[in-house]
Motif scaffolding. Structure first.
Motif, PDB file in Angstrom:
ATOM      1  N   GLY A 216     -26.952  56.734  31.364  1.00 21.13           N
ATOM      2  CA  GLY A 216     -27.686  56.251  32.620  1.00 21.13           C
ATOM      3  C   GLY A 216     -26.408  56.568  33.595  1.00 21.13           C
ATOM      4  N   SER A 217     -26.945  56.449  34.836  1.00 24.80           N
ATOM      5  CA  SER A 217     -26.123  56.662  36.030  1.00 24.80           C
ATOM      6  C   SER A 217     -25.105  55.225  35.875  1.00 24.80           C
ATOM      7  CB  SER A 217     -26.946  56.613  37.450  1.00 24.80           C
ATOM      8  OG  SER A 217     -27.498  55.263  37.623  1.00 24.80           O
ATOM      9  N   PRO A 218     -24.087  55.485  36.490  1.00 26.71           N
ATOM     10  CA  PRO A 218     -23.043  54.308  36.575  1.00 26.71           C
ATOM     11  C   PRO A 218     -23.585  53.004  37.289  1.00 26.71           C
ATOM     12  CG  PRO A 218     -21.749  56.309  37.387  1.00 26.71           C
ATOM     13  CD  PRO A 218     -23.400  56.518  37.326  1.00 26.71           C
ATOM     14  N   LEU A 219     -24.332  53.047  38.542  1.00 27.05           N
ATOM     15  CA  LEU A 219     -25.115  52.003  38.701  1.00 27.05           C
ATOM     16  C   LEU A 219     -26.281  51.258  37.799  1.00 27.05           C
ATOM     17  CD1 LEU A 219     -25.272  52.348  42.505  1.00 27.05           C
ATOM     18  CD2 LEU A 219     -23.624  50.993  41.204  1.00 27.05           C
ATOM     19  N   GLU A 220     -26.977  52.177  37.040  1.00 28.32           N
ATOM     20  CA  GLU A 220     -27.798  51.818  36.112  1.00 28.32           C
ATOM     21  C   GLU A 220     -27.263  50.915  35.002  1.00 28.32           C
ATOM     22  OE1 GLU A 220     -31.540  55.377  36.539  1.00 28.32           O
ATOM     23  OE2 GLU A 220     -29.583  55.499  35.185  1.00 28.32           O
ATOM     24  N   LEU A 221     -26.118  51.541  34.826  1.00 24.63           N
ATOM     25  CA  LEU A 221     -25.260  50.958  33.507  1.00 24.63           C
ATOM     26  C   LEU A 221     -24.809  49.594  33.825  1.00 24.63           C
ATOM     27  CD1 LEU A 221     -25.921  53.484  32.047  1.00 24.63           C
ATOM     28  CD2 LEU A 221     -23.552  53.495  31.016  1.00 24.63           C
ATOM     29  N   TYR A 222     -24.329  49.569  35.139  1.00 21.40           N
ATOM     30  CA  TYR A 222     -23.528  48.459  35.516  1.00 21.40           C
ATOM     31  C   TYR A 222     -24.837  47.277  36.190  1.00 21.40           C
ATOM     32  CZ  TYR A 222     -20.532  45.527  38.696  1.00 21.40           C
ATOM     33  OH  TYR A 222     -20.066  44.374  39.152  1.00 21.40           O
ATOM     34  N   HIS A 223     -25.935  47.608  36.543  1.00 16.70           N
ATOM     35  CA  HIS A 223     -27.034  46.385  36.848  1.00 16.70           C
ATOM     36  C   HIS A 223     -27.991  46.308  35.712  1.00 16.70           C
ATOM     37  CE1 HIS A 223     -25.366  45.922  41.044  1.00 16.70           C
ATOM     38  NE2 HIS A 223     -25.525  47.501  41.023  1.00 16.70           N
ATOM     39  N   HIS A 224     -28.058  47.419  34.978  1.00 19.30           N
ATOM     40  CA  HIS A 224     -28.951  47.109  33.851  1.00 19.30           C
ATOM     41  C   HIS A 224     -28.601  47.407  32.405  1.00 19.30           C
ATOM     42  CE1 HIS A 224     -32.179  46.332  36.821  1.00 19.30           C
ATOM     43  NE2 HIS A 224     -31.715  47.420  37.416  1.00 19.30           N
ATOM     44  N   PRO A 225     -27.436  46.774  31.952  1.00 20.89           N
ATOM     45  CA  PRO A 225     -27.052  47.034  30.525  1.00 20.89           C
ATOM     46  C   PRO A 225     -27.839  46.726  29.715  1.00 20.89           C
ATOM     47  CG  PRO A 225     -26.121  45.011  31.450  1.00 20.89           C
ATOM     48  CD  PRO A 225     -26.706  45.434  32.675  1.00 20.89           C
ATOM     49  N   ARG A 226     -28.059  47.674  28.527  1.00 25.27           N
ATOM     50  CA  ARG A 226     -28.952  47.596  27.454  1.00 25.27           C
ATOM     51  C   ARG A 226     -28.714  46.330  26.684  1.00 25.27           C
ATOM     52  NH1 ARG A 226     -30.491  52.941  24.561  1.00 25.27           N
ATOM     53  NH2 ARG A 226     -31.573  53.176  26.738  1.00 25.27           N
ATOM     54  N   ASN A 227     -27.521  46.090  26.517  1.00 18.15           N
ATOM     55  CA  ASN A 227     -27.041  45.117  25.548  1.00 18.15           C
ATOM     56  C   ASN A 227     -25.897  44.570  26.115  1.00 18.15           C
ATOM     57  OD1 ASN A 227     -24.918  47.018  24.562  1.00 18.15           O
ATOM     58  ND2 ASN A 227     -26.479  47.754  23.186  1.00 18.15           N
ATOM     59  N   ARG A 228     -25.200  43.567  25.340  1.00 17.79           N
ATOM     60  CA  ARG A 228     -24.026  42.961  25.605  1.00 17.79           C
ATOM     61  C   ARG A 228     -22.748  43.882  25.487  1.00 17.79           C
ATOM     62  NH1 ARG A 228     -21.415  37.115  23.198  1.00 17.79           N
ATOM     63  NH2 ARG A 228     -19.491  37.390  23.730  1.00 17.79           N
ATOM     64  N   PHE A 229     -23.035  44.866  24.563  1.00 16.38           N
ATOM     65  CA  PHE A 229     -21.582  45.812  24.331  1.00 16.38           C
ATOM     66  C   PHE A 229     -21.675  46.553  25.733  1.00 16.38           C
ATOM     67  CE2 PHE A 229     -19.907  49.832  23.506  1.00 16.38           C
ATOM     68  CZ  PHE A 229     -18.620  49.613  23.136  1.00 16.38           C
ATOM     69  N   VAL A 230     -22.557  46.981  26.170  1.00 20.87           N
ATOM     70  CA  VAL A 230     -22.488  47.718  27.388  1.00 20.87           C
ATOM     71  C   VAL A 230     -22.334  47.106  28.593  1.00 20.87           C
ATOM     72  CG1 VAL A 230     -23.843  49.264  29.040  1.00 20.87           C
ATOM     73  CG2 VAL A 230     -24.299  49.716  26.603  1.00 20.87           C
ATOM     74  N   ALA A 231     -22.842  45.850  28.668  1.00 21.06           N
ATOM     75  CA  ALA A 231     -22.409  44.834  29.817  1.00 21.06           C
ATOM     76  C   ALA A 231     -21.000  44.446  29.500  1.00 21.06           C
ATOM     77  CB  ALA A 231     -23.312  43.786  29.749  1.00 21.06           C
ATOM     78  N   GLY A 232     -20.179  44.100  28.538  1.00 17.27           N
ATOM     79  CA  GLY A 232     -18.675  43.941  28.810  1.00 17.27           C
ATOM     80  C   GLY A 232     -18.107  45.194  28.802  1.00 17.27           C
ATOM     81  N   PHE A 233     -18.551  46.457  28.550  1.00 14.16           N
ATOM     82  CA  PHE A 233     -17.627  47.318  28.691  1.00 14.16           C
ATOM     83  C   PHE A 233     -17.468  48.103  30.188  1.00 14.16           C
ATOM     84  CE2 PHE A 233     -16.149  51.868  27.727  1.00 14.16           C
ATOM     85  CZ  PHE A 233     -14.872  51.800  26.977  1.00 14.16           C
ATOM     86  N   ILE A 234     -18.686  48.051  30.667  1.00 14.24           N
ATOM     87  CA  ILE A 234     -18.765  48.656  31.982  1.00 14.24           C
ATOM     88  C   ILE A 234     -18.621  47.377  33.148  1.00 14.24           C
ATOM     89  CG2 ILE A 234     -20.444  49.742  33.663  1.00 14.24           C
ATOM     90  CD1 ILE A 234     -19.491  51.689  31.430  1.00 14.24           C
ATOM     91  N   GLY A 235     -17.563  48.027  33.928  1.00 13.00           N
ATOM     92  CA  GLY A 235     -17.328  46.973  35.042  1.00 13.00           C
ATOM     93  C   GLY A 235     -15.742  46.110  34.910  1.00 13.00           C
ATOM     94  N   SER A 236     -15.064  46.384  35.916  1.00 11.72           N
ATOM     95  CA  SER A 236     -13.692  46.044  35.755  1.00 11.72           C
ATOM     96  C   SER A 236     -13.351  45.027  37.020  1.00 11.72           C
ATOM     97  CB  SER A 236     -12.790  47.092  36.123  1.00 11.72           C
ATOM     98  OG  SER A 236     -11.511  46.834  35.873  1.00 11.72           O
ATOM     99  N   PRO A 237     -13.007  43.917  36.756  1.00 13.21           N
ATOM    100  CA  PRO A 237     -12.744  43.195  35.333  1.00 13.21           C
ATOM    101  C   PRO A 237     -14.190  42.940  34.740  1.00 13.21           C
ATOM    102  CG  PRO A 237     -11.816  41.846  37.064  1.00 13.21           C
ATOM    103  CD  PRO A 237     -12.386  42.915  37.740  1.00 13.21           C
TER     104      PRO A 237
END
Length: 389
Positions: A216-237
């Motif tokens: 997905g787009s960067p903002l899609e992955l940031y706001h709508h992670p499909r699972n915990r792995f994506v949620a924890g990987f995308i975003g800093s911190p």
């Protein structure tokens, strides 16, 4: 106009399978970033596209051509590696021109292509220098110039900034983004650095253990992670995670009990959630309030406070031992060892089930943003209407 499609891509070394049934479509002129932790298969997938690795199963198409079994030189791709791999005894000009000379390209065409690449990459004053007289960023630009002169259908970048220091990485990210805008080429970029992915990509492909977790787009992955792995990987911190328990499930969402005893309503679909079920609450640092503003408060103790000038990051911990990161402004007065009641707003939180899958949010709003000159719209988690952070 070059599209690239991967259908059912699998790669195995003997009995060890490293890529698992990957399906992916990359649009013409799109900047796509493969991102994931070390060993997830992102560089292997890129090398399969380049033809440097054969695939075990599947099909690779570039434009209208099936290139699955073509040699690398016949695929219409150019690859920029992590290592610059420049010839130390050659000038910048000769390094860029070397591949064209090996192909017996006429001298006039070589001159025109090298000069054009040097102009695009701002290397014109450096053409007579040897690599030893260049900075790391300049050497990487020479390596990119060597790819540009071949006028490929698809550019492939394999962690090209890994050898650079922090300031040069920022500078080169900007230059690569400009290069994509200038060339309007299809580009695939591999990195383990999610900041590079967020700042460069039109589309991000998150890989984990040889599988595609989400596209997905960067903002899609940031706001709508499909699972915990994506949620924890995308975003800093990265996102913080707290173990919670479902208390009540209703049409308004799922109410959970927080560390410290408070309850928080998260507006997510809870048709598969039962009271008493253990869940995981995801909270991004910028969506927490060190002043306690929000729908509920979480008692924590500040362990380490990082003052960065314009912003402050507080590393905190609950009494149960769960870590929490809170982002404050540059004037934050929090001290290490201080007890805090951190505020959280339900509409800005994420909930994950026992398998790590995200529960879908009920309320969203559409936010528009520009990316590379194109207008995009993305559904974003609704902000809490009680106390803004």
């Amino acid at each position: 106009m070059t599209e690239l499609s991967l259908t059912g891509i699998e790669k195995a070394y003997g009995d060890i399978k490293v890529l698992h049934d990957i399906h992916l479509n990359i649009e013409s002129r799109e900047f796509v970033v493969f991102v994931g932790p070390s060993g997830c298969g992102k560089s292997t997938l890129l090398r399969c596209i380049a033809g440097l690795e054969s695939i075990t199963q599947g099909q690779i198409r570039i434009g209208a051509r099936d290139v699955t079994y073509l040699e690398p030189a016949d695929r219409g791709v150019a690859m920029v590696f992590q290592s610059y791999a420049l010839y130390p005894h050659m000038s910048v000009y000769d390094n860029i021109a070397f591949g064209l000379k090996m192909q017996k390209t006429p001298r006039e065409q070589i001159e025109a292509k090298v000069r054009n690449a040097a102009r695009i990459l701002q290397l014109e004053p450096l053409l007579e220098r040897k690599p030893k007289a260049l900075s790391g960023g300049q050497r990487q630009r020479v390596a990119i110039g060597r790819a540009i002169v071949h006028e490929p259908e698809v550019f492939l970048f394999d962690e090209p900034l890994s050898n650079l220091d922090a300031s040069l990485r920022v500078q080169m990210r900007i230059e690569i983004a400009k290069l994509h805008a200038d060339l309007q080429a299809t580009m695939i970029y591999v990195t383990h650095d999610q900041v590079e992915a967020m700042t460069l990509a039109d589309k991000i492909v998150v890989l984990n253990k040889g599988c595609v977790e989400q596209v997905g787009s960067p903002l899609e992955l940031y706001h709508h992670p499909r699972n915990r792995f994506v949620a924890g990987f995308i975003g800093s911190p990265q996102m913080s995670f707290l173990p919670v328990q479902a208390v009540l499930v209703s049409a308004e969402g799922v109410q959970v009990s927080l560390p410290g005893g408070a309850r928080l309503l998260v507006p997510v679909k809870g048709e598969n959630v039962s009271p008493g079920q253990p869940l995981t609450l995801g909270l991004r640092p910028e969506h927490l309030s060190e002043r306690g503003a929000g729908d509920a408060q979480i008692p924590v103790t500040a362990l380490v406070v990082e003052h960065l000038g314009g912003e402050t990051f507080t590393h905190a911990q609950t009494a149960e031992g769960s870590d929490l990161m809170v982002k404050g402004d540059g004037m934050s007065s929090v001290k290490a060892g201080q007890a805090l009641a951190v505020g959280a707003s339900g509409a800005r939180c994420h909930l994950f089930d026992e398998q790590g899958q995200a529960l879908a949010h009920l309320r969203h709003y559409t936010q528009t943003y520009t990316d590379g000159g194109a207008l995009h719209a993305v559904s974003v988690i609704a902000q809490a209407t009680s106390s803004p952070l």
